[in-house]
Structure formats: C-alpha cells, structure tokens
Design an enzyme around this catalytic site. Structure first.
Site, short mmCIF file in Angstrom:
data_model
loop_
_atom_site.label_atom_id
_atom_site.label_comp_id
_atom_site.label_asym_id
_atom_site.label_seq_id
_atom_site.Cartn_x
_atom_site.Cartn_y
_atom_site.Cartn_z
CG HIS A 1 -1.89 -1.14 1.28
ND1 HIS A 1 -3.19 -0.94 1.54
CD2 HIS A 1 -1.75 -2.54 1.05
CE1 HIS A 1 -3.69 -2.42 1.35
NE2 HIS A 1 -3.03 -2.94 1.25
CD GLN B 1 8.99 -7.35 -7.22
OE1 GLN B 1 9.11 -8.13 -6.42
NE2 GLN B 1 7.72 -6.81 -7.87
CG HIS C 1 2.40 -12.63 -4.63
ND1 HIS C 1 3.45 -11.63 -5.19
CD2 HIS C 1 1.93 -11.53 -3.67
CE1 HIS C 1 3.18 -10.39 -4.70
NE2 HIS C 1 2.34 -10.50 -3.90
CD1 TRP D 1 -2.55 -2.64 -8.59
CD2 TRP D 1 -2.65 -4.14 -10.25
NE1 TRP D 1 -2.71 -2.06 -10.00
CE2 TRP D 1 -2.95 -3.19 -11.04
CE3 TRP D 1 -2.75 -5.46 -10.76
CZ2 TRP D 1 -3.08 -3.01 -12.27
CZ3 TRP D 1 -2.91 -5.60 -12.10
CH2 TRP D 1 -3.11 -4.31 -12.87
CG ASN D 2 1.88 -2.27 -5.36
OD1 ASN D 2 1.72 -1.33 -5.79
ND2 ASN D 2 1.29 -2.84 -4.42
CD GLU E 1 6.33 -3.10 -8.42
OE1 GLU E 1 6.08 -2.32 -7.42
OE2 GLU E 1 6.87 -4.21 -8.44
CG ASP F 1 -5.19 -7.88 -5.33
OD1 ASP F 1 -4.52 -8.31 -4.19
OD2 ASP F 1 -4.87 -6.92 -5.97
CD GLN F 2 -1.61 -12.25 -3.65
OE1 GLN F 2 -1.57 -13.64 -3.45
NE2 GLN F 2 -1.26 -11.53 -2.73
N1 UDP Z 1 9.14 -5.73 -3.41
C1 UDP Z 1 10.31 -5.15 -3.41
N2 UDP Z 1 11.41 -6.20 -3.28
C2 UDP Z 1 11.04 -7.27 -3.00
C3 UDP Z 1 10.03 -7.89 -3.14
C4 UDP Z 1 8.91 -6.97 -3.23
O1 UDP Z 1 10.76 -3.96 -3.64
O2 UDP Z 1 12.22 -8.29 -2.83
C5 UDP Z 1 8.03 -4.43 -3.58
C6 UDP Z 1 7.27 -4.79 -4.97
O3 UDP Z 1 8.13 -3.98 -5.78
C7 UDP Z 1 5.95 -4.24 -4.72
C8 UDP Z 1 5.65 -4.52 -3.40
O4 UDP Z 1 6.94 -4.71 -2.60
O5 UDP Z 1 6.09 -2.92 -4.91
C9 UDP Z 1 4.93 -5.92 -3.26
O6 UDP Z 1 3.53 -5.40 -3.31
P1 UDP Z 1 2.47 -6.39 -4.07
O7 UDP Z 1 1.43 -5.65 -4.35
O8 UDP Z 1 3.11 -6.74 -5.24
O9 UDP Z 1 2.33 -7.54 -3.01
P2 UDP Z 1 2.12 -7.84 -1.37
O10 UDP Z 1 3.40 -7.61 -0.94
O11 UDP Z 1 1.09 -6.50 -1.19
O12 UDP Z 1 1.73 -8.99 -1.31
#
Ligand code: UDP
Length: 461
Positions: free
Chosen positions: A16, A339, A354, A357-358, A362, A378-379
């Site tokens: 978020h 990432q 997984h 959404w980020n 990305e 939401d995955q």
């Molecule tokens: N992320 C990162 N490095 C990592 C793993 C994840 O910077 O080693 C960041 C990724 O770029 C994304 C966020 O963490 O912006 C993960 O958000 P996402 O919505 O994909 O998944 P969530 O963590 O909410 O399940």
C-alpha cells in the site's frame, strides 16, 4: 482560497505504501503541496528522499512499537479504525493551527474511516484504489446486487459469473475475501464500509492504480463511480529512461546489499527467472523445495526473494539452495531486493509472482512476462487478467493440496520463456510496457487524468 494541501493516508503495508508514495510524488509534480502519512512504525522504516512540496507525517494505529498488520489483520483493522481516526483528526487539526490546512484527504483501501474523519472536519476526500479497476468492479458488484449469487455458488469454484463490464470470471478467480474459507471477515467488512462511504456521494471519483489503455472498458463499466486511471504508480525513472531520480524505490525500505545487480549483469539477456511472492505471503518449505526442483530442471538462472532467507537453516532445501548458489552459480537467493530495478534489468526474462497488484503492474510497466502463483486477496483476479486479458503470462496450476509442483513450474517457464505461445506473451508484454510509458509520460492519459483531478479539487469551494 487556501493553497492546495493534500494529505495522502496509507495503510501501513508495503504493497500500500509503495503506490501511495508514488502517487504523492506525482501529485507534487502538479504543483500542489502534499503530506504523506502512514502509521508511526511504518513511518520509521521509510527512508524518505527530500522533495520540495512533499512532507512526511504519521498517525498512531495503536501499535507504535511495531507489528506486521497483516500478521493479525482481523484484530488490527478494528484497533486501527479506533485509534487512527482520532490520531488523523488531531493531525489535520494541527495542520490547520499551523496555518497550512488540509484541503483534500486521499486514502488507500482498508481506511474507510478516513473519509468519515474528513467529512467531520469539512474536508473533501478521495479513495486511492491500489488494485486494478477490474477488482474494484468485482467488489462493487458484490456489494451491489451480486453478493447472494456469488455466495450461493462459492462452493463451486468453476462456476462462471458474468458481472457487468467484466470478462467472465470463475468463482475461484474472484478475490479470496469473497470466498470460503475466508478467515478474514473483518477485511470483507472493511471493504463493505468502503463502499458504504462511496455510496454516500453521487458518482464519487476513485483514483485507480491503472491506466486507461490497460482497462479501457472496465474503467467506464460502473456508472455509479468515476474511475480515474493514474497509474502505473511506479517511479518515473522506470517509465521514462531519461529520468534518473528516485530509482531505488521499494528496495530503499529494506535493502541490504546490491550484489544481485552485479550477479544479474553476469547473465545473458532475458535468461533469468526472477521469483518473489511479495511482502506478506510465505510459502511452506516443501513448496519451495518443489519450486527449486522446477528451477533446476528448467536449467535457467534464477534470482529468488525469500524473506526468511536471513534465517538460514540446515534443511535439505537450504543445502540445495547453497549448492545452486555456490557451486553451480545458477541461483541467487536474497531476503529483499529493489524489485522494479531487478525487473527492468535486461537479464530478467520472466517473473514468477504471487501477482500482487504492485508486482503485476510493475511487470506490465517494464515488459516482463509472468508465471502467476496467486495466494490470496486480489491475486487470483490479477492472475486471471494477466493470463486471459493482457495475455502476458500463465497461471501455474497447483495440486490438490494447493502446492505448485516443480514439473508444473518447469512447464510454465518453458512456455513463457520459449515457444510460440511465449513469443506472443513476450510481444504483448512489450506492447503493454510501451502503453504504460505513454500513459505516464507528460500529456499521457494518467498524467492528464491526474492534472484534471488536481485542478478540480483545487477549485472546490
Ligand atoms: N518488493 C520489493 N522487493 C522485494 C519484494 C517486493 O521492492 O524483494 C516490492 C514490490 O516491488 C512491490 C511490493 O514490494 O512494490 C509488493 O507489493 P505487491 O502488491 O506485489 O504484493 P504484497 O506485498 O502486497 O503481497
């Protein structure tokens, strides 16, 4: 009229914070003053980069010494609402006393109480929806007429449901909070509260982390909502190769070492499989062992984020990981990485994800095809969109116990990284990347939408 001062409030989870912070930065570029606020403990972990017009603040969520809110999401949401409502309202009053009143509150999902606080203080508020418009639309329909149908079919995972404005979704492709055995009733109640808040307004604006070309029809699908595409909310450095600032996004929160970039530099173009399951999900070790077998069988170099990688153990899995790392030099496991920087690296050819959404946006924004292994929330819906709408990847099947087996992973990697189907996916990924860049560029749809939004809220009485 007071100078525009937007307060961007975010739920304190990485998934978020990242898009909300990017949104705050984009707002600043339009010339308004922005304060970005999250919980005390999350605020402590953010390494903020100074930017004119952007300030940082925090609110108490009742857990100032730190807690991973997703560890106990259910209890956390209630306490958050109670404590943070008061704390945010104090924060807004302090801004008024200091002569820089807040003129608009922007809040992310799971904070519906923020709209009530804003209303009580006579300030307009807007929801920043950090998932795709398709998921917003699914939730909207669930709470507006389709709830009973979905509930009555929710033991039939392959039942197909037609929701207005969306492609057909099977039950198992819907957000997990809508389905049994959801152990997260408070999350669903929080979403319900969110829609109750929106229902109080006629055609409320909702800022969405998407872009017009990606969800052209869906954005217009719900007459009762004005969805505004302002994404993809990733640092501009990765959308515009001319920009250099702010490239350490995401990684700057936790990053320990950048050796992985050097490692990636040593690999051939598009050869590396990057794996990450986000900031919350933890796969059981026997599933990780399957994944490792699949990777070794597929004979491709891999960079894998395992957040528990700091706590090295003596298990068979970790022994095998060390052999892959040290002797064969085919793999690298890290506890965290930057990432978007990794995904943008020319050596990366596929993202096993997984489908948070980020991560998904990305991947779309930098043109990397995906193997989706959705876990919850939401995955599944995001993975469905990747596989059957944007066509940039494949949904890996799990066995009866919900485990991704090595053989299936290998099949998916062979498909995405080689073969005719894969070629199509890779081409699509590049096409979406170009459209994402176009949307985010000056004069592109997201840039125009954001400026129009700022203009409108700046002229509110
Ligand atoms: N992320 C990162 N490095 C990592 C793993 C994840 O910077 O080693 C960041 C990724 O770029 C994304 C966020 O963490 O912006 C993960 O958000 P996402 O919505 O994909 O998944 P969530 O963590 O909410 O399940």
């Amino acid at each position: 009229m007071p100078e525009s001062h937007l307060l961007v409030l975010t739920f304190p989870a990485q998934g978020h914070i990242n898009p909300a912070l990017q949104f705050a930065k984009r707002l600043v570029h339009t010339g308004v003053r922005v304060t970005f606020a999250t919980s005390v403990s999350a605020h402590r972990r953010i390494k903020s980069t100074p930017q004119d017009g952007l300030s940082y603040a925090y609110f108490s969520d009742g857990y100032d010494d730190g807690i991973n809110p997703t560890d106990d999401l259910e209890n956390y949401l209630g306490r958050l609402k109670e404590v943070a409502s008061r704390s945010v309202s104090d924060l807004i009053r302090t801004f008024t006393d200091e002569g820089r009143p807040v003129t608009c509150v922007v809040y992310t999902i799971l904070l519906p109480w923020a709209a009530d606080v804003a209303r009580m203080l006579g300030i307009p508020s807007v929801l920043l929806w950090i998932q795709p418009a398709a998921v917003l639309t699914i939730y909207y329909h669930y709470f507006h007429g389709y709830g009973d149908l979905i509930t009555s079919k929710n033991n039939d995972p392959s039942f197909t449901i037609e929701l207005p404005g969306l492609p057909p979704f099977t039950i198992k492709e819907l957000p997990s909070f809508l389905l049994p055995p959801s152990n997260y009733p408070a999350s669903l109640i929080t979403f319900e509260e969110l829609f109750r808040v929106l229902d109080k307004e006629s055609k409320p604006r909702v800022l969405v982390n998407t872009f017009d070309a990606l969800e052209a029809d869906v954005i217009k699908a719900v007459d009762e909502l004005e969805m505004i595409g302002v994404g993809p909310l990733i640092p501009s450095a990765f959308l515009d190769p001319k920009e250099t600032s702010d490239a350490s996004f995401g990684g700057d929160l936790f990053e320990k070492s950048r050796d992985y970039i050097v490692w990636l530099d040593s690999k051939p173009p598009s050869s590396v499989v990057y794996l990450s399951f986000g900031s919350i999900s933890v796969l059981p070790e026997h599933e990780m062992a399957e994944i490792l077998n699949g990777l070794l069988e597929s004979n491709r170099p891999f960079l894998w984020v395992i957040r528990s990688a700091e706590t090295d153990t003596d298990s068979e899995f970790w022994k095998k990981v060390r052999v892959a790392e040290e002797e064969m030099k085919v793999g690298l496991v890290v506890p965290w990485c930057s990432q978007v920087e990794v995904l943008s690296h020319p050596s990366v050819g596929c993202f096993v994800s997984h489908c948070g959404w980020n991560s998904t946006s990305e991947s779309l924004a930098v043109g990397v095809p995906m193997v989706g292994v959705p876990q919850w929330t939401d995955q599944p819906a995001n993975t469905k969109m990747v596989e059957s709408v944007w066509k940039t990847g494949v949904w890996a099947k799990v066995n009866r116990d919900g485990v991704l087996e090595g053989e299936e992973l290998k099949r998916c990697l062979d498909m995405v990284m080689g073969g005719e189907e894969g070629e199509e996916m890779r081409k699509n990924a590049v096409r979406w990347r170009d459209l994402a860049r176009e949307a985010a560029a000056k004069g592109g749809s997201s840039d125009r939408n954001l400026r129009a939004f700022v203009e409108e809220i700046s002229n509110l009485p």
